[in-house]
Design an enzyme around this catalytic site. Structure first.
Site, short mmCIF file in Angstrom:
data_model
loop_
_atom_site.label_atom_id
_atom_site.label_comp_id
_atom_site.label_asym_id
_atom_site.label_seq_id
_atom_site.Cartn_x
_atom_site.Cartn_y
_atom_site.Cartn_z
N SER A 114 10.76 -0.54 -2.46
CA SER A 114 11.46 -1.51 -1.61
C SER A 114 11.50 -2.87 -2.32
CB SER A 114 10.80 -1.57 -0.22
OG SER A 114 11.62 -2.22 0.71
N ARG A 120 9.04 -7.49 13.66
CA ARG A 120 8.48 -6.26 13.11
C ARG A 120 8.97 -5.03 13.86
NH1 ARG A 120 6.46 -4.10 8.48
NH2 ARG A 120 4.79 -2.63 8.88
N ASP A 175 16.90 7.46 4.20
CA ASP A 175 16.71 6.00 4.16
C ASP A 175 18.05 5.34 4.48
OD1 ASP A 175 16.27 3.34 3.58
OD2 ASP A 175 15.43 3.69 1.58
N HIS A 197 13.37 4.96 5.27
CA HIS A 197 12.96 4.04 4.21
C HIS A 197 11.46 4.14 3.92
CE1 HIS A 197 13.34 0.53 1.67
NE2 HIS A 197 12.45 -0.14 2.37
N ASP A 198 10.67 4.30 4.97
CA ASP A 198 9.21 4.34 4.79
C ASP A 198 8.73 5.55 4.00
OD1 ASP A 198 8.42 1.94 5.78
OD2 ASP A 198 7.60 2.69 7.66
#
Lengths: 382, 382
Positions: A159, A229, A322, A355-356
């Site tokens: 990232s 967040r 992602d 994405h994680d």
């Protein structure tokens, strides 16, 4: 201690902090301004060879820190990339000397906007200068020098960390024999910027933000940071992963409907927001996310001239689900480097986790990184 | 006045408000509780036939209102679905009598949580009862009765409006000869709920929310509502549309980088947030979004028994780049109805504009609605 672990983990590690820039030798920033004092927190795992040819530098993501692997004394959970870094793992601490610094502008040991400005004795707040990806690299290069490293076997990052590795590969490819760029981007889209803009807006509009001087005022923009967040967290996962994990399950069977955490996914998100606002700093969020927005290295004149000459090995990894940085971001990096004659290995790894995925133990991903570094090591040792 | 327009628009229209429920005849709500007073704002366009067979009821989306077409006196912009409703348009006011009510829980003329509770003389705030899709239908059915309508030629709605049309089609299909369900869902995913949860969190955590009694306190949770809208707005568009419209353009050439509106997309989003917080009520946002979260009509026993017997004509439309309610949401509706033996026409219309496509003048979309209603009208008149 580094390299002493016999198990799957690197064992107990302790962070180190070093002052790398001082008023006599300040950090001059890419967008103007300077910092008269820069401390950097970092961890190392494994042993440096006498030839100093086995150093791997790990670059963390937006909210990451220097604690990439192993355990801090008494901690139940290891560092954030422990799946990838350790004895016999992809980033093999039996062979490599691994360095992970907290980046400039961060809030976990390295100087950032929440640090005390030595000139005023107050926290910098919004007086901290705007940063650029090049500044992250400048600080990490200074750390290399401090550690006596002249060339890295590899820089590896996911990232924002991958973006930093890309910047480094383009601006100072002579430092790196290899670069591993995971779930990264060479240029955020309008949608990417939009999500970060809303997150920043939530922070800036929180009365607890107090114009950036919340710490002195005994305040914290925890609501704004939580909301930022929670929203960002949705974009780090995939719809598929959220459905598989939570579906439409109620948080508590038989509870009264209302505006609280009726659904399990709401409870999860709220928890993510709360934990995050306890561990991360709002100012760092603003500064680091803005660096990502502006990053556009291939737009520079002669952007690929240096890397075309140095030709480091490059591995670019994307993940199928992602959607924060979808595979087109990775493919753009690959295309630009190919266009400059730089050989690139590209993998789009199947994963349901969005994405994680770059933080997760996905064998096709970790094996790909491992095989790439194995080969890099063989080449260096040949 | 309705039906008098010679041009492309229905002309000048004025909203009407009618009290449909009173203490002697209260609205009993699906989730328990009751409302002793329900006023409904609505607009009509076109003329009702003597046979009362040409009524089309339009259901608006989460933040919509009764002003679907034509112009309010002095207004520069027409209603929100003016592309679709007017003389010679898909919902042809030369032939049809069109009714568009503001839904229960709304804030634009119909009773909602921001209304005065007649029992206390204060705004309801969070004392307003939780709503259900069935309550929206109950109020609209009462409006039908008030207007002397026993059967609609069609109910038509997009997004939440389409969900309401689906509810109506399942619970009281005898009311509708036809149903048009655009960009809707029969069951939100965990990701859908997550986005709404963050929006609600932004509202609830704004100090201006004041436990829902902001109006009396002279406050407004405008920051929270702006943030909610900015985030939601990203999900209503497509990444493709945002890139095409804004790319990475700077808001002002040569401006200093900072945490304001550096990029054009940031300026756009902030503007969307501000306009929205001026025109929409935070409590309505909470209540209406929660109705969407809980909506899951096919989970009910015998969910399709009534519609299988009544067999209204059903048109379901999705858009290729809608990722808030992607085509799988529409396909699920189609599959469930097909499974019950109900014939359904399904179209996935190519559009770059994401979820908001349902509000835009896309010929393949408006033509599809027009052709469906043409045929419906021919069948009724045959």
């Amino acid at each position: 201690m580094p390299g002493q672990s016999a198990g799957r983990h690197v064992g107990l590690v302790t962070p180190t902090t070093v002052r790398l820039f001082t008023p006599d030798d300040p950090l001059r920033l890419a967008r103007g301004g300077r910092l008269d004092q820069v401390d950097v927190a970092y961890e190392t795992y494994g042993q440096l060879t006498a030839a100093k040819d086995n150093a791997v530098l790990v670059c963390h993501a937006l909210t990451g820190n220097a604690h990439a692997a192993g355990f801090h004394p008494g901690a139940a959970k290891p560092g954030w990339w422990d799946h990838l870094i350790g004895p016999g793992k992809a980033i093999d601490t039996d062979r490599f000397f691994v360095v992970c610094p907290n980046l400039l502008g961060g809030c976990q040991g390295t100087t950032g906007p929440g640090s005390l400005d030595p000139a005023t004795g107050r926290t910098y707040g919004l007086d901290f200068p705007l940063l650029d990806m090049a500044d992250f690299v400048a600080v990490h290069r200074r750390l290399m020098a401090h550690l006596g490293l002249t060339r890295l076997l590899a820089a590896v990052g996911g990232s924002l960390g991958g973006m930093q590795v890309l910047e480094w590969s383009l601006s100072h490819p002579e430092d790196l024999a290899n670069a591993v760029i995971v779930a990264a981007s060479s240029r955020l889209t309008a949608e990417n910027i939009a999500f970060s803009a809303v997150a920043r807006e939530a922070i800036l509009r929180d009365p607890g933000f107090h114009d950036g001087h919340y710490a002195e005022a005994g305040l914290t923009p925890e609501s704004g940071l939580s909301i930022a967040r929670m929203m960002a967290h949705i974009t780090y996962l995939s719809g598929e992963a959220l459905s598989a994990k939570f579906g439409r399950a109620a948080q508590q069977v038989g509870q009264q409907a209302g505006f609280g955490v009726d659904f399990a996914v709401e409870s999860y998100l709220r928890h993510q927001g709360e934990v995050f606002s306890d561990r991360f700093d709002a100012l760092s969020y603003l500064y680091l996310s803005r660096v990502m927005d502006y990053f556009d290295p291939f737009a520079r004149p002669q952007a690929t001239a240096a890397i075309a000459a140095a030709r480091p090995g490059v591995l670019v990894i994307a993940f199928t689900t992602d959607w924060r940085f979808d595979r087109r971001h990775s493919l753009r990096i690959v295309a630009r480097l190919h266009g400059a004659g730089v050989p690139v290995t590209y993998r789009c790894v199947p994963s349901a986790s969005g994405h994680d995925s770059f933080l997760l133990p996905i064998p096709r991903y970790t094996d790909t990184v491992g095989a790439f570094l194995d080969r890099a090591w063989e080449v260096i040792r040949a």
